[in-house]
Design a protein around this motif. Structure first.
Motif, short mmCIF file in Angstrom:
data_model
loop_
_atom_site.label_atom_id
_atom_site.label_comp_id
_atom_site.label_asym_id
_atom_site.label_seq_id
_atom_site.Cartn_x
_atom_site.Cartn_y
_atom_site.Cartn_z
N HIS A 6 6.03 -94.46 17.64
CA HIS A 6 6.44 -93.67 16.48
C HIS A 6 5.26 -93.00 15.79
CE1 HIS A 6 8.80 -93.24 12.51
NE2 HIS A 6 9.42 -92.51 13.43
N SER A 7 4.33 -92.49 16.60
CA SER A 7 3.12 -91.81 16.10
C SER A 7 2.29 -92.70 15.17
CB SER A 7 3.49 -90.51 15.38
OG SER A 7 4.15 -89.63 16.26
N GLY A 8 2.44 -94.02 15.32
CA GLY A 8 1.67 -94.94 14.49
C GLY A 8 2.23 -95.14 13.11
N VAL A 9 3.36 -94.52 12.81
CA VAL A 9 3.97 -94.64 11.48
C VAL A 9 4.95 -95.82 11.49
CG1 VAL A 9 5.36 -93.52 9.70
CG2 VAL A 9 3.70 -92.19 11.03
N GLY A 10 4.69 -96.79 10.62
CA GLY A 10 5.50 -97.99 10.59
C GLY A 10 6.76 -97.85 9.76
N THR A 11 7.51 -98.92 9.70
CA THR A 11 8.77 -98.91 8.93
C THR A 11 8.51 -98.89 7.43
OG1 THR A 11 8.82 -101.33 9.17
CG2 THR A 11 10.11 -100.03 10.74
N ASP A 12 7.25 -99.06 7.03
CA ASP A 12 6.88 -98.91 5.63
C ASP A 12 6.40 -97.50 5.31
OD1 ASP A 12 4.54 -98.95 7.04
OD2 ASP A 12 3.57 -100.54 5.88
N GLY A 13 6.46 -96.60 6.32
CA GLY A 13 6.05 -95.22 6.12
C GLY A 13 4.57 -94.97 6.23
N LYS A 14 3.78 -96.00 6.53
CA LYS A 14 2.33 -95.86 6.61
C LYS A 14 1.87 -95.62 8.04
CE LYS A 14 1.46 -98.86 2.61
NZ LYS A 14 0.82 -100.11 2.14
N LEU A 15 0.89 -94.74 8.19
CA LEU A 15 0.27 -94.47 9.49
C LEU A 15 -0.88 -95.46 9.68
CD1 LEU A 15 -0.33 -92.76 12.03
CD2 LEU A 15 -1.63 -91.21 10.57
N ASP A 16 -0.79 -96.29 10.72
CA ASP A 16 -1.80 -97.32 10.94
C ASP A 16 -1.84 -97.68 12.42
OD1 ASP A 16 -3.48 -99.51 10.98
OD2 ASP A 16 -2.64 -100.43 9.18
N LEU A 17 -2.77 -97.08 13.15
CA LEU A 17 -2.89 -97.35 14.58
C LEU A 17 -3.46 -98.73 14.85
CD1 LEU A 17 -4.19 -93.94 15.96
CD2 LEU A 17 -1.86 -94.83 16.02
N ALA A 18 -4.22 -99.27 13.91
CA ALA A 18 -4.77 -100.61 14.11
C ALA A 18 -3.66 -101.64 14.23
CB ALA A 18 -5.71 -100.97 12.95
N ARG A 19 -2.56 -101.44 13.51
CA ARG A 19 -1.42 -102.37 13.63
C ARG A 19 -0.81 -102.29 15.01
NH1 ARG A 19 1.89 -101.21 8.05
NH2 ARG A 19 2.38 -99.30 9.20
N ILE A 20 -0.67 -101.06 15.51
CA ILE A 20 -0.13 -100.87 16.85
C ILE A 20 -1.00 -101.59 17.86
CG2 ILE A 20 0.30 -99.18 18.67
CD1 ILE A 20 2.41 -99.02 16.51
N ALA A 21 -2.30 -101.39 17.77
CA ALA A 21 -3.23 -102.02 18.71
C ALA A 21 -3.17 -103.54 18.60
CB ALA A 21 -4.65 -101.52 18.46
N GLU A 22 -3.00 -104.06 17.39
CA GLU A 22 -2.93 -105.51 17.21
C GLU A 22 -1.67 -106.08 17.84
OE1 GLU A 22 -2.98 -108.86 13.60
OE2 GLU A 22 -3.53 -106.76 13.17
N VAL A 23 -0.55 -105.39 17.69
CA VAL A 23 0.69 -105.84 18.33
C VAL A 23 0.51 -105.89 19.85
CG1 VAL A 23 3.10 -105.23 18.80
CG2 VAL A 23 2.20 -105.06 16.47
N ILE A 24 -0.08 -104.84 20.41
CA ILE A 24 -0.29 -104.80 21.86
C ILE A 24 -1.24 -105.91 22.29
CG2 ILE A 24 -1.16 -103.42 23.78
CD1 ILE A 24 -0.37 -100.91 22.13
#
Length: 243
Positions: A6-24
């Motif tokens: 989702h282009s790094g945009v979370g369900t809180d509306g914030k753009l955060d690629l570090a979260r994506i990388a942490e999940v992976i």
């Protein structure tokens, strides 16, 4: 792993690629198929999202822009790998003239070398129109992709199919390959969308002959429910024959 980020945009509306990388990273996958990545787009700070995530994970990557906006902006999909890989093909998929078919869709195919053995990995994000999805899955199963003379087995097809289990698109894929979420006895298939209250199974990992699925899991952690509107799907697969 397959993961619509989702282009790094979370369900809180914030753009955060570090979260994506942490999940992976929490799942330690060897190969990752990502969908909905921005590259050089104003809305995401002109970042190359595929490169940033790959660098976080210390993985190599290939990105394919399914869509180009105003020449310099791109939007598409990527394959990341801990193993050596080379890109075999990246191209647009067929479409139809319908209201829901409003943006280009694509796929990319990489050959991943696992202990010297090639595995053909294809990543895609199919359209919203049912007729469009049918044309697209037919193309992916056809001579330009999975039935290409250079493809062979073992092979993996994964991504966001925007299609429900037992739909025509799903049945076509299952006729040619194995749905990993249906491959493990006693294991119930899990939904991947929407991430906060997953009700729909839209994300799939299909495997060909030559591979066997050992286990699958949908990553439904608090961070995964926040990082994107989809949950990642992970399949652990092994070769069916020794070297």
């Amino acid at each position: 792993m397959t993961y619509n980020v989702h282009s790094g945009v979370g369900t809180d509306g914030k753009l955060d690629l570090a979260r994506i990388a942490e999940v992976i990273a929490s799942q330690e996958p060897d190969v990752v198929a990502l969908q909905e990545l921005d590259v050089s787009r104003a809305r995401s700070g002109r970042a190359h999202q595929a490169r940033i995530i790959a660098e976080h994970l210390d993985m190599c990557f290939h990105f394919h822009p399914a869509q180009r906006i105003q020449e310099e902006e791109e939007y598409g999909d990527a394959i990341l790998s801990r193993w050596p890989m080379h890109l075999r093909q990246a191209a647009e998929l067929p479409t139809v003239q319908e209201r829901l078919a409003f943006e280009p869709r694509g796929a990319l195919w990489a050959s991943v070398e696992v202990h010297g053995r090639p595995v053909q990995v294809m990543n895609t994000h199919l359209g919203l129109s049912n007729n469009e999805r049918i044309k697209q899955i037919d193309a992916l199963l056809g001579p330009e992709w999975l039935a290409h003379p250079d493809c062979g087995t073992p092979s993996i097809l994964c991504g966001d199919f925007n299609a429900l289990p037992y739909s025509r698109v799903h049945r076509k894929a299952c006729h040619a390959m194995t749905d990993t979420q249906r491959a493990v006895p006693g294991r119930r298939a899990r939904a991947t969308f929407p991430s906060r209250w997953p009700l729909l199974r839209l994300d799939y990992i299909f495997i060909s002959q030559g591979l066997k699925c050992q286990s699958t899991r949908v990553v439904n952690t608090p961070l995964a429910r926040l990082a994107s509107d989809h949950l990642p799907l992970v399949a652990e697969v092994e070769f069916t024959t020794a070297i």
